[in-house]
Design an enzyme around this catalytic site. Structure first.
Site, PDB file in Angstrom:
ATOM      1  N   LYS A 279       0.822  -1.287  -0.105  1.00  0.00           N
ATOM      2  CA  LYS A 279       0.050   0.012   0.003  1.00  0.00           C
ATOM      3  C   LYS A 279       0.850   1.335  -0.083  1.00  0.00           C
ATOM      4  O   LYS A 279       1.729   1.223   0.824  1.00  0.00           O
ATOM      5  CB  LYS A 279      -0.761   0.107   1.359  1.00  0.00           C
ATOM      6  N   HIS A 280       0.647   2.154  -1.008  1.00  0.00           N
ATOM      7  CA  HIS A 280       1.654   3.163  -0.974  1.00  0.00           C
ATOM      8  C   HIS A 280       3.078   2.868  -1.154  1.00  0.00           C
ATOM      9  O   HIS A 280       3.875   3.688  -0.518  1.00  0.00           O
ATOM     10  CB  HIS A 280       1.168   4.166   0.105  1.00  0.00           C
ATOM     11  N   ASN A 422      12.554   5.456   8.079  1.00  0.00           N
ATOM     12  CA  ASN A 422      13.045   4.376   9.054  1.00  0.00           C
ATOM     13  C   ASN A 422      11.974   3.392   8.971  1.00  0.00           C
ATOM     14  O   ASN A 422      10.817   3.419   9.107  1.00  0.00           O
ATOM     15  CB  ASN A 422      13.317   5.095  10.567  1.00  0.00           C
TER      16      ASN A 422
END
Length: 528
Positions: A279-280, A422
Protein backbone atom coordinates in the site's frame (compact mmCIF):
# COMPACT_ATOMS: atom_id res chain seq x y z
CA UNK A 1 8.25 26.77 -46.43
CA UNK A 2 5.00 25.74 -44.80
CA UNK A 3 2.80 24.49 -47.63
CA UNK A 4 2.37 20.78 -48.38
CA UNK A 5 5.23 19.02 -50.21
CA UNK A 6 4.49 16.46 -52.94
CA UNK A 7 5.88 13.02 -52.18
CA UNK A 8 7.61 11.85 -55.35
CA UNK A 9 10.58 9.79 -54.16
CA UNK A 10 11.18 7.65 -51.08
CA UNK A 11 14.30 5.96 -49.73
CA UNK A 12 13.58 2.80 -47.74
CA UNK A 13 16.32 1.03 -45.76
CA UNK A 14 15.00 -1.01 -42.85
CA UNK A 15 16.20 -3.73 -40.52
CA UNK A 16 12.70 -4.60 -39.28
CA UNK A 17 10.75 -5.49 -42.41
CA UNK A 18 7.39 -5.80 -40.70
CA UNK A 19 4.75 -4.23 -42.97
CA UNK A 20 7.43 -3.12 -45.44
CA UNK A 21 6.02 -4.67 -48.59
CA UNK A 22 2.48 -3.45 -48.04
CA UNK A 23 3.70 0.06 -47.25
CA UNK A 24 6.02 0.20 -50.26
CA UNK A 25 3.28 -1.15 -52.52
CA UNK A 26 0.90 1.55 -51.26
CA UNK A 27 3.53 4.23 -51.96
CA UNK A 28 4.17 2.89 -55.45
CA UNK A 29 0.43 2.87 -56.14
CA UNK A 30 0.46 6.59 -55.35
CA UNK A 31 3.19 7.21 -57.91
CA UNK A 32 6.13 7.36 -55.49
CA UNK A 33 9.53 6.21 -56.86
CA UNK A 34 11.26 3.73 -54.52
CA UNK A 35 14.98 3.81 -53.70
CA UNK A 36 16.43 1.15 -51.45
CA UNK A 37 19.48 -0.70 -50.18
CA UNK A 38 20.66 -4.30 -49.76
CA UNK A 39 18.22 -6.62 -48.09
CA UNK A 40 15.38 -4.09 -48.21
CA UNK A 41 15.67 -3.78 -51.99
CA UNK A 42 15.82 -7.57 -52.31
CA UNK A 43 12.63 -7.98 -50.27
CA UNK A 44 10.78 -5.39 -52.36
CA UNK A 45 11.88 -6.92 -55.67
CA UNK A 46 10.84 -10.38 -54.53
CA UNK A 47 7.40 -8.85 -53.90
CA UNK A 48 7.31 -7.65 -57.52
CA UNK A 49 8.00 -3.96 -56.87
CA UNK A 50 10.19 -1.74 -59.02
CA UNK A 51 13.13 -0.43 -56.95
CA UNK A 52 16.27 1.60 -57.71
CA UNK A 53 19.35 0.62 -55.76
CA UNK A 54 21.08 3.40 -53.85
CA UNK A 55 24.34 2.13 -55.36
CA UNK A 56 22.91 3.04 -58.77
CA UNK A 57 22.16 6.55 -57.53
CA UNK A 58 25.57 7.08 -55.89
CA UNK A 59 27.68 5.27 -58.48
CA UNK A 60 29.37 3.33 -55.69
CA UNK A 61 28.65 -0.26 -54.64
CA UNK A 62 27.89 -1.21 -51.07
CA UNK A 63 31.23 -2.04 -49.49
CA UNK A 64 32.96 -3.06 -46.29
CA UNK A 65 30.27 -5.58 -45.37
CA UNK A 66 27.57 -2.97 -45.89
CA UNK A 67 29.19 -0.44 -43.56
CA UNK A 68 29.40 2.04 -46.42
CA UNK A 69 26.40 2.46 -48.69
CA UNK A 70 24.35 5.60 -47.90
CA UNK A 71 27.11 7.90 -46.62
CA UNK A 72 27.31 9.78 -49.93
CA UNK A 73 26.57 13.34 -51.16
CA UNK A 74 23.92 12.08 -53.59
CA UNK A 75 21.99 10.61 -50.67
CA UNK A 76 22.57 13.32 -48.09
CA UNK A 77 22.24 16.06 -50.67
CA UNK A 78 18.84 14.69 -51.64
CA UNK A 79 17.81 14.72 -47.98
CA UNK A 80 19.34 18.05 -46.93
CA UNK A 81 18.76 20.31 -49.94
CA UNK A 82 16.56 23.34 -49.34
CA UNK A 83 14.22 23.30 -52.32
CA UNK A 84 13.54 27.04 -52.08
CA UNK A 85 17.24 27.95 -52.05
CA UNK A 86 18.65 28.83 -55.50
CA UNK A 87 22.22 27.87 -54.59
CA UNK A 88 21.05 24.47 -53.34
CA UNK A 89 19.05 23.87 -56.51
CA UNK A 90 22.06 24.81 -58.65
CA UNK A 91 24.30 22.42 -56.69
CA UNK A 92 21.78 19.63 -57.19
CA UNK A 93 21.61 20.23 -60.92
CA UNK A 94 25.40 20.46 -61.23
CA UNK A 95 26.04 17.21 -59.36
CA UNK A 96 23.02 15.23 -60.47
CA UNK A 97 21.41 15.08 -57.02
CA UNK A 98 17.76 14.08 -56.86
CA UNK A 99 15.42 15.09 -54.07
CA UNK A 100 14.26 12.52 -51.54
CA UNK A 101 10.89 13.44 -50.05
CA UNK A 102 10.46 10.51 -47.65
CA UNK A 103 13.05 8.59 -45.66
CA UNK A 104 12.00 5.28 -44.11
CA UNK A 105 14.66 3.83 -41.81
CA UNK A 106 14.63 1.63 -38.74
CA UNK A 107 17.97 0.92 -37.22
CA UNK A 108 20.13 -2.14 -36.74
CA UNK A 109 18.74 -4.07 -33.76
CA UNK A 110 21.40 -2.98 -31.29
CA UNK A 111 19.17 -3.09 -28.20
CA UNK A 112 17.91 -6.58 -29.07
CA UNK A 113 21.47 -7.76 -29.69
CA UNK A 114 22.57 -6.56 -26.25
CA UNK A 115 19.44 -7.99 -24.60
CA UNK A 116 20.23 -11.50 -25.84
CA UNK A 117 23.71 -11.32 -24.31
CA UNK A 118 25.71 -11.12 -27.53
CA UNK A 119 29.49 -10.86 -27.50
CA UNK A 120 31.21 -7.47 -27.56
CA UNK A 121 32.15 -7.64 -31.26
CA UNK A 122 28.62 -8.65 -32.26
CA UNK A 123 27.22 -5.66 -30.37
CA UNK A 124 29.68 -3.35 -32.13
CA UNK A 125 28.63 -4.68 -35.55
CA UNK A 126 25.01 -3.87 -34.68
CA UNK A 127 25.72 -0.19 -34.11
CA UNK A 128 24.07 1.55 -37.06
CA UNK A 129 25.95 4.46 -38.63
CA UNK A 130 24.34 5.28 -41.96
CA UNK A 131 20.82 5.02 -40.57
CA UNK A 132 21.18 7.61 -37.80
CA UNK A 133 23.09 9.92 -40.15
CA UNK A 134 20.26 9.84 -42.70
CA UNK A 135 17.58 10.17 -40.01
CA UNK A 136 19.23 13.26 -38.54
CA UNK A 137 19.74 14.81 -41.98
CA UNK A 138 16.17 14.23 -43.11
CA UNK A 139 14.73 15.36 -39.78
CA UNK A 140 16.75 18.57 -39.84
CA UNK A 141 15.26 19.27 -43.26
CA UNK A 142 11.69 18.54 -42.16
CA UNK A 143 10.61 21.68 -43.97
CA UNK A 144 10.70 19.45 -47.06
CA UNK A 145 11.35 15.83 -46.01
CA UNK A 146 9.24 13.36 -44.01
CA UNK A 147 11.12 10.86 -41.84
CA UNK A 148 9.69 7.56 -40.64
CA UNK A 149 11.53 5.44 -38.07
CA UNK A 150 8.68 3.33 -36.64
CA UNK A 151 6.56 0.72 -38.37
CA UNK A 152 3.48 2.03 -36.55
CA UNK A 153 3.71 5.30 -38.52
CA UNK A 154 3.31 3.67 -41.96
CA UNK A 155 -0.47 3.94 -41.84
CA UNK A 156 -0.24 7.59 -40.73
CA UNK A 157 1.89 8.44 -43.78
CA UNK A 158 -0.61 6.90 -46.15
CA UNK A 159 -3.49 8.66 -44.41
CA UNK A 160 -1.60 11.96 -44.68
CA UNK A 161 -1.06 11.46 -48.42
CA UNK A 162 -4.70 10.61 -48.96
CA UNK A 163 -5.86 13.64 -47.01
CA UNK A 164 -3.55 16.06 -48.86
CA UNK A 165 -3.62 14.89 -52.48
CA UNK A 166 -0.32 13.00 -52.31
CA UNK A 167 1.47 15.63 -50.19
CA UNK A 168 2.71 15.93 -46.61
CA UNK A 169 2.05 18.96 -44.41
CA UNK A 170 4.64 20.77 -42.32
CA UNK A 171 2.87 19.90 -39.07
CA UNK A 172 2.99 16.22 -39.98
CA UNK A 173 6.67 16.37 -40.93
CA UNK A 174 7.48 18.19 -37.69
CA UNK A 175 5.81 15.47 -35.65
CA UNK A 176 7.72 12.78 -37.53
CA UNK A 177 10.99 14.70 -37.04
CA UNK A 178 10.47 14.84 -33.29
CA UNK A 179 9.83 11.10 -33.22
CA UNK A 180 12.93 10.51 -35.32
CA UNK A 181 15.25 12.58 -33.16
CA UNK A 182 13.94 10.85 -30.05
CA UNK A 183 14.69 7.51 -31.71
CA UNK A 184 18.29 8.37 -32.51
CA UNK A 185 18.72 9.82 -29.03
CA UNK A 186 17.41 6.60 -27.48
CA UNK A 187 19.64 4.55 -29.77
CA UNK A 188 22.73 6.52 -28.83
CA UNK A 189 21.75 6.28 -25.16
CA UNK A 190 21.55 2.50 -25.46
CA UNK A 191 24.95 2.34 -27.13
CA UNK A 192 26.68 4.64 -24.65
CA UNK A 193 25.11 2.91 -21.64
CA UNK A 194 26.13 -0.52 -22.92
CA UNK A 195 29.65 0.60 -23.69
CA UNK A 196 30.07 2.17 -20.23
CA UNK A 197 29.08 -1.16 -18.71
CA UNK A 198 31.27 -3.13 -21.12
CA UNK A 199 34.42 -1.18 -20.24
CA UNK A 200 33.60 -0.83 -16.54
CA UNK A 201 32.96 2.92 -16.53
CA UNK A 202 30.85 3.32 -13.41
CA UNK A 203 30.35 7.09 -13.69
CA UNK A 204 30.67 8.18 -17.34
CA UNK A 205 31.10 11.88 -18.04
CA UNK A 206 27.69 12.02 -19.72
CA UNK A 207 24.73 9.79 -19.00
CA UNK A 208 21.61 9.33 -21.10
CA UNK A 209 18.38 7.49 -20.35
CA UNK A 210 15.68 6.71 -22.86
CA UNK A 211 12.33 4.97 -23.04
CA UNK A 212 9.50 4.13 -25.38
CA UNK A 213 5.99 5.30 -24.58
CA UNK A 214 3.86 2.42 -23.36
CA UNK A 215 0.89 4.32 -22.01
CA UNK A 216 -0.34 7.86 -21.56
CA UNK A 217 -1.74 7.90 -18.05
CA UNK A 218 -4.88 9.72 -16.94
CA UNK A 219 -2.80 11.58 -14.37
CA UNK A 220 0.20 11.17 -12.08
CA UNK A 221 0.28 10.73 -8.33
CA UNK A 222 -2.51 13.34 -8.14
CA UNK A 223 -5.18 14.39 -10.66
CA UNK A 224 -3.52 17.75 -11.38
CA UNK A 225 -0.27 16.04 -12.53
CA UNK A 226 0.22 14.81 -16.10
CA UNK A 227 1.98 11.45 -16.50
CA UNK A 228 3.04 8.73 -18.90
CA UNK A 229 4.62 5.28 -18.64
CA UNK A 230 7.76 4.51 -20.66
CA UNK A 231 9.56 1.20 -21.23
CA UNK A 232 13.34 0.99 -21.10
CA UNK A 233 13.55 -2.04 -23.36
CA UNK A 234 14.89 -4.43 -20.72
CA UNK A 235 13.45 -7.90 -20.38
CA UNK A 236 13.25 -7.82 -16.57
CA UNK A 237 9.95 -9.48 -15.58
CA UNK A 238 7.58 -7.07 -13.93
CA UNK A 239 4.80 -4.60 -14.52
CA UNK A 240 6.48 -3.30 -17.70
CA UNK A 241 6.54 -6.73 -19.34
CA UNK A 242 3.37 -8.17 -17.80
CA UNK A 243 0.26 -9.25 -19.64
CA UNK A 244 -2.89 -7.62 -18.28
CA UNK A 245 -5.75 -10.10 -18.38
CA UNK A 246 -8.55 -7.89 -17.12
CA UNK A 247 -9.45 -4.71 -15.33
CA UNK A 248 -9.27 -1.04 -16.16
CA UNK A 249 -6.14 0.78 -17.22
CA UNK A 250 -3.32 0.92 -14.69
CA UNK A 251 -2.72 4.28 -13.05
CA UNK A 252 0.57 5.94 -12.14
CA UNK A 253 0.25 4.81 -8.53
CA UNK A 254 -0.83 1.31 -9.59
CA UNK A 255 2.31 0.90 -11.69
CA UNK A 256 4.59 2.23 -8.97
CA UNK A 257 3.06 0.08 -6.24
CA UNK A 258 2.85 -3.04 -8.39
CA UNK A 259 6.54 -2.75 -9.19
CA UNK A 260 7.33 -2.43 -5.47
CA UNK A 261 5.21 -5.48 -4.64
CA UNK A 262 6.68 -7.73 -7.32
CA UNK A 263 10.27 -6.76 -6.57
CA UNK A 264 9.65 -7.62 -2.92
CA UNK A 265 8.02 -10.99 -3.46
CA UNK A 266 10.85 -11.95 -5.82
CA UNK A 267 13.17 -11.95 -2.79
CA UNK A 268 11.64 -15.27 -1.74
CA UNK A 269 12.58 -18.53 -3.52
CA UNK A 270 9.79 -20.11 -5.52
CA UNK A 271 10.19 -23.39 -3.63
CA UNK A 272 7.75 -22.01 -1.06
CA UNK A 273 4.67 -19.85 -1.78
CA UNK A 274 5.12 -16.21 -0.79
CA UNK A 275 2.82 -13.20 -0.87
CA UNK A 276 3.45 -9.47 -0.48
CA UNK A 277 0.69 -6.89 -0.03
CA UNK A 278 1.68 -3.30 -0.77
CA UNK A 279 0.00 0.00 0.00
CA UNK A 280 1.56 3.29 -1.12
CA UNK A 281 4.81 1.51 -2.05
CA UNK A 282 5.23 0.06 1.47
CA UNK A 283 4.53 -3.54 2.51
CA UNK A 284 1.58 -3.94 4.84
CA UNK A 285 1.96 -7.70 4.93
CA UNK A 286 4.46 -10.30 3.71
CA UNK A 287 4.35 -14.03 4.38
CA UNK A 288 5.25 -17.50 3.23
CA UNK A 289 3.06 -20.57 3.63
CA UNK A 290 2.61 -24.20 2.70
CA UNK A 291 0.10 -23.09 0.08
CA UNK A 292 -0.44 -19.83 -1.75
CA UNK A 293 -3.72 -19.42 0.11
CA UNK A 294 -1.94 -19.73 3.44
CA UNK A 295 0.76 -17.27 2.35
CA UNK A 296 -1.89 -14.73 1.33
CA UNK A 297 -4.01 -15.07 4.47
CA UNK A 298 -0.95 -14.77 6.73
CA UNK A 299 0.19 -11.64 4.86
CA UNK A 300 -3.35 -10.24 5.07
CA UNK A 301 -3.48 -10.84 8.83
CA UNK A 302 -0.51 -8.51 9.40
CA UNK A 303 -2.63 -5.43 8.64
CA UNK A 304 -6.11 -6.15 7.29
CA UNK A 305 -7.07 -2.47 7.30
CA UNK A 306 -4.18 -1.30 5.13
CA UNK A 307 -4.56 -4.27 2.78
CA UNK A 308 -7.90 -2.87 1.58
CA UNK A 309 -7.33 -1.35 -1.86
CA UNK A 310 -3.77 -2.65 -1.97
CA UNK A 311 -1.55 -4.45 -4.47
CA UNK A 312 -0.95 -8.19 -4.10
CA UNK A 313 2.15 -9.92 -5.50
CA UNK A 314 2.66 -13.68 -5.54
CA UNK A 315 5.82 -15.64 -6.32
CA UNK A 316 3.94 -18.66 -7.71
CA UNK A 317 0.88 -19.32 -9.83
CA UNK A 318 -2.35 -17.74 -8.61
CA UNK A 319 -4.78 -20.61 -7.94
CA UNK A 320 -8.54 -20.69 -7.52
CA UNK A 321 -8.57 -20.96 -3.73
CA UNK A 322 -6.35 -17.90 -3.36
CA UNK A 323 -8.36 -15.98 -5.95
CA UNK A 324 -11.56 -16.70 -4.03
CA UNK A 325 -10.06 -15.36 -0.82
CA UNK A 326 -8.62 -12.25 -2.49
CA UNK A 327 -12.05 -11.42 -3.89
CA UNK A 328 -13.44 -11.00 -0.39
CA UNK A 329 -11.94 -7.49 -0.18
CA UNK A 330 -11.32 -4.71 -2.68
CA UNK A 331 -7.90 -5.09 -4.33
CA UNK A 332 -6.43 -2.85 -7.02
CA UNK A 333 -3.94 -5.20 -8.71
CA UNK A 334 -2.78 -8.81 -8.43
CA UNK A 335 0.52 -9.71 -10.10
CA UNK A 336 1.95 -13.22 -10.34
CA UNK A 337 4.13 -15.26 -12.69
CA UNK A 338 1.06 -17.18 -13.85
CA UNK A 339 -2.64 -17.65 -13.05
CA UNK A 340 -4.77 -20.74 -13.48
CA UNK A 341 -7.80 -20.65 -15.76
CA UNK A 342 -10.00 -21.18 -12.70
CA UNK A 343 -8.46 -18.17 -10.96
CA UNK A 344 -8.96 -16.02 -14.05
CA UNK A 345 -12.61 -17.07 -14.19
CA UNK A 346 -13.10 -16.10 -10.54
CA UNK A 347 -11.49 -12.70 -11.07
CA UNK A 348 -13.61 -12.10 -14.16
CA UNK A 349 -16.49 -11.16 -11.86
CA UNK A 350 -14.39 -8.32 -10.44
CA UNK A 351 -14.39 -5.92 -13.38
CA UNK A 352 -12.09 -3.32 -11.81
CA UNK A 353 -9.52 -5.78 -10.46
CA UNK A 354 -6.40 -5.84 -12.63
CA UNK A 355 -4.72 -9.21 -13.05
CA UNK A 356 -1.16 -9.22 -14.41
CA UNK A 357 1.02 -12.21 -15.23
CA UNK A 358 4.71 -12.01 -16.04
CA UNK A 359 5.85 -15.54 -16.85
CA UNK A 360 8.76 -15.23 -14.43
CA UNK A 361 10.13 -13.41 -11.40
CA UNK A 362 12.80 -10.70 -11.55
CA UNK A 363 16.25 -11.58 -10.26
CA UNK A 364 16.73 -9.58 -7.04
CA UNK A 365 20.52 -9.86 -7.38
CA UNK A 366 20.75 -8.56 -10.93
CA UNK A 367 22.81 -5.37 -11.36
CA UNK A 368 20.44 -2.58 -12.37
CA UNK A 369 20.99 1.15 -12.61
CA UNK A 370 18.35 3.41 -11.06
CA UNK A 371 18.03 7.16 -11.18
CA UNK A 372 16.04 9.89 -9.49
CA UNK A 373 15.53 13.46 -10.62
CA UNK A 374 16.48 16.39 -8.42
CA UNK A 375 16.42 20.09 -9.27
CA UNK A 376 19.07 20.68 -11.91
CA UNK A 377 20.10 17.06 -12.34
CA UNK A 378 19.56 13.47 -11.33
CA UNK A 379 21.09 10.93 -8.97
CA UNK A 380 22.28 7.60 -10.35
CA UNK A 381 23.01 4.49 -8.34
CA UNK A 382 22.98 0.74 -8.56
CA UNK A 383 19.78 -0.91 -7.40
CA UNK A 384 19.93 -2.19 -3.82
CA UNK A 385 20.58 -5.85 -4.58
CA UNK A 386 22.47 -6.46 -1.34
CA UNK A 387 21.71 -9.73 0.42
CA UNK A 388 23.09 -11.56 3.42
CA UNK A 389 23.34 -15.19 4.52
CA UNK A 390 23.73 -16.88 7.89
CA UNK A 391 27.47 -16.70 7.46
CA UNK A 392 27.33 -12.90 7.23
CA UNK A 393 25.64 -12.47 10.61
CA UNK A 394 27.65 -11.44 13.66
CA UNK A 395 26.14 -12.37 17.00
CA UNK A 396 26.83 -9.49 19.43
CA UNK A 397 24.79 -10.54 22.48
CA UNK A 398 25.32 -13.14 25.15
CA UNK A 399 22.46 -15.19 23.75
CA UNK A 400 22.63 -16.40 20.17
CA UNK A 401 19.42 -16.66 18.14
CA UNK A 402 17.67 -20.03 17.88
CA UNK A 403 17.29 -21.71 14.50
CA UNK A 404 13.74 -20.41 14.12
CA UNK A 405 14.76 -16.93 15.16
CA UNK A 406 17.53 -16.98 12.55
CA UNK A 407 15.07 -17.97 9.84
CA UNK A 408 12.73 -15.17 10.84
CA UNK A 409 15.57 -12.66 11.13
CA UNK A 410 16.67 -13.34 7.56
CA UNK A 411 13.03 -13.13 6.43
CA UNK A 412 12.63 -9.78 8.19
CA UNK A 413 15.85 -8.49 6.67
CA UNK A 414 14.59 -9.23 3.15
CA UNK A 415 11.43 -7.29 3.86
CA UNK A 416 13.35 -4.38 5.45
CA UNK A 417 15.03 -3.69 2.12
CA UNK A 418 11.63 -2.83 0.64
CA UNK A 419 10.23 -0.66 3.45
CA UNK A 420 10.72 3.11 3.43
CA UNK A 421 13.18 4.37 6.03
CA UNK A 422 13.06 4.46 8.96
CA UNK A 423 11.95 0.84 8.65
CA UNK A 424 11.05 -1.57 11.45
CA UNK A 425 9.65 -5.02 10.69
CA UNK A 426 8.39 -7.59 13.18
CA UNK A 427 8.27 -11.18 11.90
CA UNK A 428 7.04 -14.42 13.42
CA UNK A 429 7.12 -17.87 11.82
CA UNK A 430 7.75 -16.57 8.30
CA UNK A 431 5.19 -13.75 8.31
CA UNK A 432 5.30 -10.06 9.10
CA UNK A 433 3.26 -9.18 12.18
CA UNK A 434 4.03 -5.47 12.32
CA UNK A 435 5.52 -2.93 9.89
CA UNK A 436 6.61 0.60 10.73
CA UNK A 437 7.62 2.68 7.72
CA UNK A 438 8.80 6.11 6.72
CA UNK A 439 9.00 7.78 10.12
CA UNK A 440 11.49 10.51 10.97
CA UNK A 441 12.36 8.68 14.23
CA UNK A 442 13.29 5.01 14.38
CA UNK A 443 11.64 4.59 17.75
CA UNK A 444 8.41 5.96 16.25
CA UNK A 445 8.54 3.28 13.53
CA UNK A 446 9.07 0.67 16.27
CA UNK A 447 6.04 1.93 18.19
CA UNK A 448 3.81 2.17 15.11
CA UNK A 449 4.62 -1.38 14.04
CA UNK A 450 3.90 -2.66 17.56
CA UNK A 451 0.64 -0.70 17.72
CA UNK A 452 -0.53 -2.18 14.42
CA UNK A 453 0.20 -5.64 15.78
CA UNK A 454 -1.83 -4.90 18.90
CA UNK A 455 -4.74 -3.61 16.80
CA UNK A 456 -4.74 -6.75 14.64
CA UNK A 457 -4.67 -8.98 17.74
CA UNK A 458 -7.85 -7.25 18.94
CA UNK A 459 -9.49 -7.68 15.52
CA UNK A 460 -8.56 -11.37 15.48
CA UNK A 461 -9.63 -11.92 19.09
CA UNK A 462 -6.16 -12.90 20.28
CA UNK A 463 -5.12 -12.66 23.91
CA UNK A 464 -1.63 -11.34 23.09
CA UNK A 465 -0.25 -9.07 20.36
CA UNK A 466 1.17 -10.79 17.29
CA UNK A 467 4.59 -9.36 18.11
CA UNK A 468 4.90 -11.51 21.24
CA UNK A 469 7.65 -14.02 20.46
CA UNK A 470 8.59 -12.27 17.21
CA UNK A 471 11.90 -11.03 15.84
CA UNK A 472 12.50 -7.50 14.59
CA UNK A 473 14.58 -6.01 11.78
CA UNK A 474 15.81 -2.44 11.51
CA UNK A 475 17.02 -1.22 8.11
CA UNK A 476 19.73 0.93 9.76
CA UNK A 477 21.37 0.88 13.17
CA UNK A 478 19.53 1.81 16.36
CA UNK A 479 21.09 5.17 17.33
CA UNK A 480 19.79 4.76 20.88
CA UNK A 481 18.59 1.88 23.01
CA UNK A 482 15.03 3.25 23.12
CA UNK A 483 13.98 1.57 19.86
CA UNK A 484 15.26 -1.80 20.99
CA UNK A 485 13.60 -1.41 24.38
CA UNK A 486 10.27 -0.61 22.66
CA UNK A 487 10.64 -3.74 20.50
CA UNK A 488 11.37 -5.82 23.59
CA UNK A 489 8.29 -4.43 25.34
CA UNK A 490 6.25 -5.43 22.29
CA UNK A 491 7.42 -9.02 22.78
CA UNK A 492 10.34 -9.31 20.35
CA UNK A 493 13.01 -11.84 21.30
CA UNK A 494 15.68 -11.24 18.66
CA UNK A 495 16.98 -8.31 16.66
CA UNK A 496 18.72 -7.94 13.30
CA UNK A 497 20.31 -4.62 12.46
CA UNK A 498 23.38 -3.29 10.60
CA UNK A 499 25.30 -2.04 13.64
CA UNK A 500 27.86 0.70 13.34
CA UNK A 501 26.47 3.29 15.74
CA UNK A 502 28.68 5.10 18.26
CA UNK A 503 26.22 3.77 20.85
CA UNK A 504 26.23 0.14 19.71
CA UNK A 505 27.44 -0.99 23.11
CA UNK A 506 24.53 0.76 24.84
CA UNK A 507 22.11 -1.08 22.53
CA UNK A 508 23.92 -4.40 23.08
CA UNK A 509 23.80 -3.89 26.85
CA UNK A 510 20.05 -3.18 26.67
CA UNK A 511 19.55 -6.39 24.69
CA UNK A 512 21.58 -8.45 27.16
CA UNK A 513 19.64 -7.01 30.11
CA UNK A 514 16.41 -8.28 28.51
CA UNK A 515 17.72 -11.63 27.33
CA UNK A 516 17.42 -10.70 23.66
CA UNK A 517 19.54 -12.16 20.89
CA UNK A 518 20.96 -9.65 18.43
CA UNK A 519 22.95 -9.95 15.22
CA UNK A 520 24.69 -7.32 13.13
CA UNK A 521 24.69 -7.49 9.32
CA UNK A 522 27.23 -4.82 8.50
CA UNK A 523 24.85 -3.76 5.71
CA UNK A 524 22.04 -1.22 5.77
CA UNK A 525 18.99 -0.86 3.53
CA UNK A 526 17.99 2.82 3.46
CA UNK A 527 15.06 3.29 1.08
CA UNK A 528 13.92 6.86 0.54
Amino acid sequence: MTHPVPLTRALLSVSDKTGLVDFARALAARGVELLSTGGTAKTLREAGLSVRDVSEVTGFPEMMDGRVKTLHPKVHGGLLALRDNAEHRTAMETHGIEVIDLLVVNLYPFEATVAKGAAYDDCIENIDIGGPAMIRAASKNHAFVATVVDVEDYAAVLAELDANDGKTTLAFRQRLAQIAYARTAAYDAAVSTWMAQAIGEAAPRRRAFAGTLAQTLRYGENPHQSAAFYLDGSARPGVATARQHQGKELSYNNINDTDAAFELVAEFPTEAPACAIIKHANPCGVATGKTMLEAYTRAFDCDRTSAFGGIIALNQTLDAATAEEICKIFTEVVIAPEASDEAKAIFAAKKNLRLLTTGALPDPKAPITSFRQVAGGFLVQGKDNGAITLDDLKVVTKRAPSDQELKDLLFAWKVAKHVKSNAIIYVKDGATVGVGAGQMSRVDSTRIAARKSLDMAEVMGLAAPLTKGSVVASDAFFPFADGLITAAEAGATAIIQPGGSMRDQDVIDAANERGLAMVFTGMRHFRH
